[in-house]
Design a protein around this motif. Structure first.
Motif, PDB file in Angstrom:
ATOM      1  N   ASP A 283       0.788  56.483 -70.554  1.00  0.00           N
ATOM      2  CA  ASP A 283       0.949  57.649 -71.420  1.00  0.00           C
ATOM      3  C   ASP A 283       0.309  58.911 -70.852  1.00  0.00           C
ATOM      4  OD1 ASP A 283      -1.595  56.521 -71.819  1.00  0.00           O
ATOM      5  OD2 ASP A 283      -1.704  57.130 -73.918  1.00  0.00           O
ATOM      6  N   LEU A 284      -0.116  58.897 -69.593  1.00  0.00           N
ATOM      7  CA  LEU A 284      -0.583  60.135 -68.970  1.00  0.00           C
ATOM      8  C   LEU A 284       0.558  61.154 -68.990  1.00  0.00           C
ATOM      9  CD1 LEU A 284      -2.696  59.067 -65.853  1.00  0.00           C
ATOM     10  CD2 LEU A 284      -3.465  60.457 -67.781  1.00  0.00           C
ATOM     11  N   ASP A 285       0.256  62.345 -69.457  1.00  0.00           N
ATOM     12  CA  ASP A 285       1.304  63.325 -69.736  1.00  0.00           C
ATOM     13  C   ASP A 285       1.459  64.301 -68.578  1.00  0.00           C
ATOM     14  OD1 ASP A 285       3.289  64.695 -71.030  1.00  0.00           O
ATOM     15  OD2 ASP A 285       1.950  65.776 -72.384  1.00  0.00           O
ATOM     16  N   ASN A 286       2.207  63.879 -67.555  1.00  0.00           N
ATOM     17  CA  ASN A 286       2.604  64.801 -66.495  1.00  0.00           C
ATOM     18  C   ASN A 286       4.017  64.429 -66.053  1.00  0.00           C
ATOM     19  OD1 ASN A 286       2.518  63.050 -63.981  1.00  0.00           O
ATOM     20  ND2 ASN A 286       0.399  62.798 -64.646  1.00  0.00           N
ATOM     21  N   PRO A 287       4.755  65.366 -65.468  1.00  0.00           N
ATOM     22  CA  PRO A 287       6.176  65.114 -65.152  1.00  0.00           C
ATOM     23  C   PRO A 287       6.379  63.940 -64.202  1.00  0.00           C
ATOM     24  CG  PRO A 287       5.673  67.461 -64.991  1.00  0.00           C
ATOM     25  CD  PRO A 287       4.357  66.758 -65.168  1.00  0.00           C
ATOM     26  N   GLN A 288       5.503  63.796 -63.204  1.00  0.00           N
ATOM     27  CA  GLN A 288       5.662  62.711 -62.240  1.00  0.00           C
ATOM     28  C   GLN A 288       5.511  61.352 -62.919  1.00  0.00           C
ATOM     29  OE1 GLN A 288       4.477  66.230 -61.463  1.00  0.00           O
ATOM     30  NE2 GLN A 288       2.575  65.089 -61.173  1.00  0.00           N
ATOM     31  N   ASN A 289       4.522  61.247 -63.806  1.00  0.00           N
ATOM     32  CA  ASN A 289       4.278  59.966 -64.467  1.00  0.00           C
ATOM     33  C   ASN A 289       5.400  59.619 -65.440  1.00  0.00           C
ATOM     34  OD1 ASN A 289       2.496  57.660 -64.822  1.00  0.00           O
ATOM     35  ND2 ASN A 289       2.116  58.445 -66.871  1.00  0.00           N
ATOM     36  N   ARG A 290       5.891  60.614 -66.159  1.00  0.00           N
ATOM     37  CA  ARG A 290       6.997  60.346 -67.082  1.00  0.00           C
ATOM     38  C   ARG A 290       8.224  59.840 -66.321  1.00  0.00           C
ATOM     39  NH1 ARG A 290       4.930  65.097 -69.561  1.00  0.00           N
ATOM     40  NH2 ARG A 290       6.484  66.412 -68.531  1.00  0.00           N
ATOM     41  N   LYS A 291       8.509  60.450 -65.181  1.00  0.00           N
ATOM     42  CA  LYS A 291       9.646  60.018 -64.369  1.00  0.00           C
ATOM     43  C   LYS A 291       9.433  58.595 -63.872  1.00  0.00           C
ATOM     44  CE  LYS A 291      12.077  60.963 -60.025  1.00  0.00           C
ATOM     45  NZ  LYS A 291      12.153  61.828 -58.810  1.00  0.00           N
ATOM     46  N   PHE A 292       8.228  58.303 -63.423  1.00  0.00           N
ATOM     47  CA  PHE A 292       7.919  56.966 -62.912  1.00  0.00           C
ATOM     48  C   PHE A 292       8.073  55.908 -63.996  1.00  0.00           C
ATOM     49  CE2 PHE A 292       4.301  53.902 -62.858  1.00  0.00           C
ATOM     50  CZ  PHE A 292       4.869  52.989 -61.976  1.00  0.00           C
ATOM     51  N   VAL A 293       7.453  56.128 -65.149  1.00  0.00           N
ATOM     52  CA  VAL A 293       7.483  55.127 -66.219  1.00  0.00           C
ATOM     53  C   VAL A 293       8.912  54.883 -66.679  1.00  0.00           C
ATOM     54  CG1 VAL A 293       6.769  54.629 -68.589  1.00  0.00           C
ATOM     55  CG2 VAL A 293       5.123  55.582 -66.965  1.00  0.00           C
TER      56      VAL A 293
END
Length: 398
Positions: A283-293
């Motif tokens: 749930d870390l809120d950054n664009p890279q992490n959202r794309k990865f998850v």
């Protein structure tokens, strides 16, 4: 098996069995415009879930990068280390000598990392660790060809030691498997937890029955229990902890990799409510992490774990470093400097290397919960450390 070569032949797998992005590996010299990566990880036994996540996340990153790393066609040679140091070393030797790999990654276990690092250093092959971060390689044995992309082993444990101290735990019981990362784990907890340690227990690596240890734990009557048990060890311990009637009576704490999404489905509701610490969370809120998850779940129909997150960052780091060298792999000093600069957008957010090639990064307090689909996962409840560096860097003389 009658010989080392026949044993290796039995489990050396070539290529990646997913996503079809990296090219099929071939033996021999690296071709112009190509990079060869040796993916040595645990794909069988109780620790296989960890290795599967590392392999799959790395493959996803290569796919997201268009099948290349730094503009070079990515060829991945995959092999199962069987969680055995001698096997990992022989695989590394074979990949260097026969397959001419440019980089090695994939290792989960610290004892395996320590076993193969001397061979890789002699061959001047970079090892980008997606998990193992032994204290030896962070301090006096730091190595110009080793980069710990995940964390130094003590980090998650130090964060939980700090949290336990802040929570007012007075008497703690500590448990870990008896190998380098297990010893680093409990050392890390004790570095920040200043209460009384009423038990410090090291169990056999791969142990799955904890009845005797749980009886001793109950007799010690601690205020809190800290465990470091990755993979199948953690699955069994947490379930048996609940079956022994200890859940709800003694608070259970651990590092993120004992309560990671690779293990939570098998642990079940016994893990609900457990607080753990990690440098990453879904749930870390950054664009890279959202794309990865989102990409990982779409590709593999499961939630990514901390191991998957670390492997994805390995590929992003390598991609950025090769771009900095203009696609050159021959100038080792230039590639090392490019890796050290860590000029990439990590799914963790801010990321930088210390002088010993280990990250300086934040650590979060997480809680095991169920998401809106009823799946067990982690959510961030706070930040324990900001820009945290490991304690061994001062001993590194690189």
């Amino acid at each position: 098996m009658n010989s080392a070569s026949s044993r290796l032949g039995a489990f050396l797998a070539v290529g990646l069995a997913c996503l079809a992005s990296p090219a099929l590996a071939q033996s021999g010299e690296t071709k112009p415009g190509e990079i060869k990566i040796g993916m040595i990880t645990t794909l069988s036994g109780p620790g296989s879930g960890l290795g599967n996540d590392v392999r799959d996340a790395f493959a996803l990153a290569v796919k997201d990068l268009g099948g290349s790393l730094g503009g070079l066609k990515a060829t991945v040679i995959e092999a199962d280390d069987q969680q055995k140091p001698d096997v990992a070393k022989q695989l590394a030797d074979r990949m260097v000598e026969r397959d001419k790999v440019d980089v090695v990654t994939g290792i989960i276990w610290s004892n395996l990392a320590l076993a193969l690092m001397p061979s890789l250093e002699r061959a001047e092959v970079f090892f980008l660790s997606p998990n193992a971060g032994p204290s030896q390689l962070a301090g006096k044995q730091c190595n110009p060809f080793f980069f710990g992309v995940a964390y130094q082993n003590d980090g998650q444990h130090e964060a939980m030691g700090q949290h336990m101290q802040a929570q007012g735990i007075k008497r703690a019981y500590l448990m870990a498997p008896n190998y380098p990362a297990g010893k680093d784990a409990l050392t890390g907890v004790k570095r920040f937890f200043k209460g009384e340690v009423v038990g410090e227990v090291y169990t056999t690596v791969g142990q799955l029955d904890y009845a005797a240890e749980l009886a001793q734990l109950r007799a010690a009557a601690p205020d809190g229990v800290y465990i470091f048990y990755p993979g199948g060890m953690g699955i069994n311990f947490v379930k048996q902890f609940e079956q022994a009637g200890l859940k709800g009576k003694v608070p259970l704490f651990g590092p993120g990799f004992s309560f990671s999404e690779d293990s939570l489905p098998a642990i079940g509701d016994a893990a609900l409510g457990v607080m753990n610490t990690a440098q990453w969370s879904g749930d870390l809120d950054n664009p890279q992490n959202r794309k990865f998850v989102q990409g990982f779940e779409a590709a593999y129909n499961r939630l990514p774990s901390v191991y998957a997150a670390q492997a994805y960052d390995v590929a992003l780091l390598l991609d950025s470093a090769i771009r900095k060298t203009g696609g050159s792999l021959t100038d080792k000093n230039a590639l090392r400097a490019a890796l050290q600069s860590a000029d990439f957008k990590s799914i963790r957010g801010d990321f930088k290397f210390n002088a010993n090639h280990f990250p300086i990064q934040d650590y979060y307090l997480r809680e095991v919960v169920k998401d809106d689909k009823g799946r067990l996962t982690n959510v961030i409840r706070g930040t324990v450390f900001e820009d945290h560096a490991d304690p061994y860097a001062a001993e590194c003389k690189m």
